[in-house]
Write a protein that holds these residues in place. Structure first.
Motif, PDB file in Angstrom:
ATOM      1  N   VAL A  97       1.162  -1.451  -0.035  1.00  8.79           N
ATOM      2  CA  VAL A  97       0.111   0.055  -0.251  1.00  8.79           C
ATOM      3  C   VAL A  97       0.708   1.118  -0.038  1.00  8.79           C
ATOM      4  CG1 VAL A  97      -1.736   1.029   1.448  1.00  8.79           C
ATOM      5  CG2 VAL A  97      -1.632  -1.312   1.173  1.00  8.79           C
ATOM      6  N   ALA A  98       0.395   1.904  -1.363  1.00 10.83           N
ATOM      7  CA  ALA A  98       1.561   3.453  -1.159  1.00 10.83           C
ATOM      8  C   ALA A  98       3.058   3.133  -1.080  1.00 10.83           C
ATOM      9  CB  ALA A  98       1.369   4.488  -0.095  1.00 10.83           C
ATOM     10  N   ALA A  99       3.078   1.593  -2.391  1.00 13.60           N
ATOM     11  CA  ALA A  99       4.041   0.816  -2.624  1.00 13.60           C
ATOM     12  C   ALA A  99       4.934   1.903  -3.142  1.00 13.60           C
ATOM     13  CB  ALA A  99       4.294   0.775  -3.599  1.00 13.60           C
TER      14      ALA A  99
ATOM     15  N   ARG B 218      -0.724   5.916  -6.062  1.00 11.55           N
ATOM     16  CA  ARG B 218      -1.387   7.183  -6.479  1.00 11.55           C
ATOM     17  C   ARG B 218      -0.055   7.536  -7.919  1.00 11.55           C
ATOM     18  NH1 ARG B 218      -1.773  12.382  -3.145  1.00 11.55           N
ATOM     19  NH2 ARG B 218       0.481  12.524  -2.182  1.00 11.55           N
ATOM     20  N   ASP B 219       0.838   7.674  -7.183  1.00 13.02           N
ATOM     21  CA  ASP B 219       1.718   7.896  -8.340  1.00 13.02           C
ATOM     22  C   ASP B 219       2.646   6.456  -8.966  1.00 13.02           C
ATOM     23  OD1 ASP B 219       3.895   8.590 -10.078  1.00 13.02           O
ATOM     24  OD2 ASP B 219       5.016  10.603  -8.672  1.00 13.02           O
ATOM     25  N   VAL B 220       2.334   6.083  -9.951  1.00 11.43           N
ATOM     26  CA  VAL B 220       2.353   4.480 -10.360  1.00 11.43           C
ATOM     27  C   VAL B 220       3.748   4.710 -11.157  1.00 11.43           C
ATOM     28  CG1 VAL B 220       1.129   3.442  -9.809  1.00 11.43           C
ATOM     29  CG2 VAL B 220       1.277   4.440 -11.953  1.00 11.43           C
TER      30      VAL B 220
ATOM     31  N   ALA C  31      -2.917   1.835 -10.258  1.00 10.86           N
ATOM     32  CA  ALA C  31      -2.759   3.614  -9.019  1.00 10.86           C
ATOM     33  C   ALA C  31      -4.292   3.816  -9.068  1.00 10.86           C
ATOM     34  CB  ALA C  31      -2.426   4.357 -10.993  1.00 10.86           C
ATOM     35  N   ALA C  32      -4.368   3.963  -7.520  1.00 12.94           N
ATOM     36  CA  ALA C  32      -5.159   5.038  -6.817  1.00 12.94           C
ATOM     37  C   ALA C  32      -4.807   6.484  -5.514  1.00 12.94           C
ATOM     38  CB  ALA C  32      -6.177   3.637  -6.248  1.00 12.94           C
ATOM     39  N   ASP C  33      -6.132   7.018  -5.767  1.00 10.80           N
ATOM     40  CA  ASP C  33      -5.598   7.636  -5.025  1.00 10.80           C
ATOM     41  C   ASP C  33      -6.336   7.249  -3.806  1.00 10.80           C
ATOM     42  OD1 ASP C  33      -5.927   9.808  -2.672  1.00 10.80           O
ATOM     43  OD2 ASP C  33      -6.424  11.336  -4.024  1.00 10.80           O
ATOM     44  N   LEU C  34      -5.197   7.070  -2.589  1.00  9.14           N
ATOM     45  CA  LEU C  34      -6.055   6.423  -2.038  1.00  9.14           C
ATOM     46  C   LEU C  34      -6.769   6.962  -1.002  1.00  9.14           C
ATOM     47  CD1 LEU C  34      -2.890   4.118  -0.877  1.00  9.14           C
ATOM     48  CD2 LEU C  34      -5.210   3.025  -1.547  1.00  9.14           C
ATOM     49  N   GLU C  35      -6.374   8.622  -0.565  1.00  7.64           N
ATOM     50  CA  GLU C  35      -7.547   9.070   0.181  1.00  7.64           C
ATOM     51  C   GLU C  35      -8.831   9.614  -0.362  1.00  7.64           C
ATOM     52  OE1 GLU C  35      -4.279  12.094   1.596  1.00  7.64           O
ATOM     53  OE2 GLU C  35      -3.200   9.527   1.654  1.00  7.64           O
ATOM     54  N   ALA C  36      -9.245   9.111  -1.692  1.00  9.00           N
ATOM     55  CA  ALA C  36     -10.184  10.068  -2.301  1.00  9.00           C
ATOM     56  C   ALA C  36     -10.763   8.921  -3.181  1.00  9.00           C
ATOM     57  CB  ALA C  36      -9.697  11.238  -3.383  1.00  9.00           C
TER      58      ALA C  36
HETATM   59  C1  LIG Z   1       6.757   8.113   1.828  1.00 13.79           C
HETATM   60  S1  LIG Z   1       7.075   7.575   0.569  1.00 13.79           S
HETATM   61  C2  LIG Z   1       6.556   5.629   0.710  1.00 13.79           C
HETATM   62  C3  LIG Z   1       6.793   4.971  -0.157  1.00 13.79           C
HETATM   63  C4  LIG Z   1       7.110   3.258  -0.131  1.00 13.79           C
HETATM   64  N1  LIG Z   1       5.836   2.590   0.384  1.00 13.79           N
HETATM   65  C5  LIG Z   1       8.371   2.829   0.513  1.00 13.79           C
HETATM   66  O1  LIG Z   1       8.519   2.887   1.875  1.00 13.79           O
HETATM   67  O2  LIG Z   1       9.275   2.627   0.126  1.00 13.79           O
HETATM   68  C6  LIG Z   1       4.632   8.191   0.320  1.00 13.79           C
HETATM   69  C7  LIG Z   1       4.075   7.232  -0.483  1.00 13.79           C
HETATM   70  O3  LIG Z   1       3.221   7.078  -0.839  1.00 13.79           O
HETATM   71  C8  LIG Z   1       1.737   8.035  -1.603  1.00 13.79           C
HETATM   72  N2  LIG Z   1       0.692   8.544  -1.817  1.00 13.79           N
HETATM   73  C9  LIG Z   1       0.647   9.707  -0.731  1.00 13.79           C
HETATM   74  N3  LIG Z   1      -0.246   9.608  -0.350  1.00 13.79           N
HETATM   75  C10 LIG Z   1      -1.246   8.702  -1.491  1.00 13.79           C
HETATM   76  C11 LIG Z   1      -2.333   8.637  -1.996  1.00 13.79           C
HETATM   77  N4  LIG Z   1      -3.614   9.906  -1.281  1.00 13.79           N
HETATM   78  N5  LIG Z   1      -3.080   7.510  -2.764  1.00 13.79           N
HETATM   79  C12 LIG Z   1      -2.103   7.289  -2.959  1.00 13.79           C
HETATM   80  N6  LIG Z   1      -0.730   6.878  -2.619  1.00 13.79           N
HETATM   81  C13 LIG Z   1       0.090   8.173  -1.673  1.00 13.79           C
HETATM   82  C14 LIG Z   1       3.050   8.241  -2.729  1.00 13.79           C
HETATM   83  O4  LIG Z   1       2.889   8.882  -3.656  1.00 13.79           O
HETATM   84  C15 LIG Z   1       3.867   7.836  -1.880  1.00 13.79           C
HETATM   85  O5  LIG Z   1       4.868   6.876  -2.898  1.00 13.79           O
END
Ligand SMILES: C[S@@+](CC[C@H](N)C(=O)[O-])C[C@H]1O[C@@H](n2cnc3c(N)ncnc32)[C@H](O)[C@@H]1O
Length: 166
Positions: free
Chosen positions: A23-25, A46-48, A63-68
């Motif tokens: 999640v949020a990979a 959200r940014d793939v 790709a998904a905005d996990l907050e929306a």
């Molecule tokens: C600090 S990085 C951590 C990435 C990974 N989990 C790691 O530890 O290497 C935070 C990640 O959360 C994602 N992210 C932030 N807000 C998000 C959202 N609303 N929906 C999906 N992804 C989100 C960002 O795009 C980013 O890739």
């Protein structure tokens, strides 16, 4: 960036060959780690952009905005749900519910106290003491929990949990 030491330590607890949700990979450091160890992986972010630059047949990128957006893997459960360096509190019950019986929640992110050392400082992004324990209560069995400063001298404060669904 190397995989987190805690995630590497917990990796053997994931049922062999079981599907993993990252999640949020981000760049996919953990998605790749689990794929290399024989797990099919779903990587959400959200940014793939980075995840899609080097496609891996064992990693499904969503790709998904996990907050929306609606939860992109509704109705699916996983042998491991992995979250590192990301917090969106309303998602915590969904993450716990996404762990299949015998599966594990592996969660590690910044926590209260981190504001002394650097970013994030916003309390929205910092776990409160015991917050992950509260999130698993009555659902998952605790295997490991910690909340503390890391490094000498300290450079960050993180909370982490490894918990198993019986
Ligand atoms: C600090 S990085 C951590 C990435 C990974 N989990 C790691 O530890 O290497 C935070 C990640 O959360 C994602 N992210 C932030 N807000 C998000 C959202 N609303 N929906 C999906 N992804 C989100 C960002 O795009 C980013 O890739």
């Amino acid at each position: 960036m190397k995989p987190s030491a805690a995630i590497q330590r917990w990796l053997p607890l994931v049922p062999t060959g079981g599907a993993v949700l990252d999640v949020a990979a981000g760049s996919g450091r953990h998605a790749r780690l689990f794929a290399e160890h024989g797990h099919p992986v779903v990587a959400l972010d959200r940014d793939v952009t980075v995840l899609r630059t080097a496609p891996d047949p064992h990693i499904e990128v969503l790709a998904a905005d996990l907050e929306a957006d609606p939860w992109p893997v509704a109705g699916r459960t996983f042998a491991a749900v992995v979250v590192t360096n990301y917090l969106w509190r309303p998602l915590l019950p969904t993450l716990v519910a996404s762990v299949q019986p015998g599966g594990v929640l592996l969660y590690e992110t910044f926590a209260v106290g981190n504001e002394r050392y650097g970013r994030p400082r916003n309390p929205d992004f910092l776990l409160r003491p015991g917050e992950l324990l509260a999130a698993i209560r009555g659902e998952l069995r605790l295997r490991e929990y910690g909340h503390g400063a890391e490094g000498l001298p300290p450079a960050a404060v993180r909370q982490r949990i490894c918990a198993i669904r019986p």
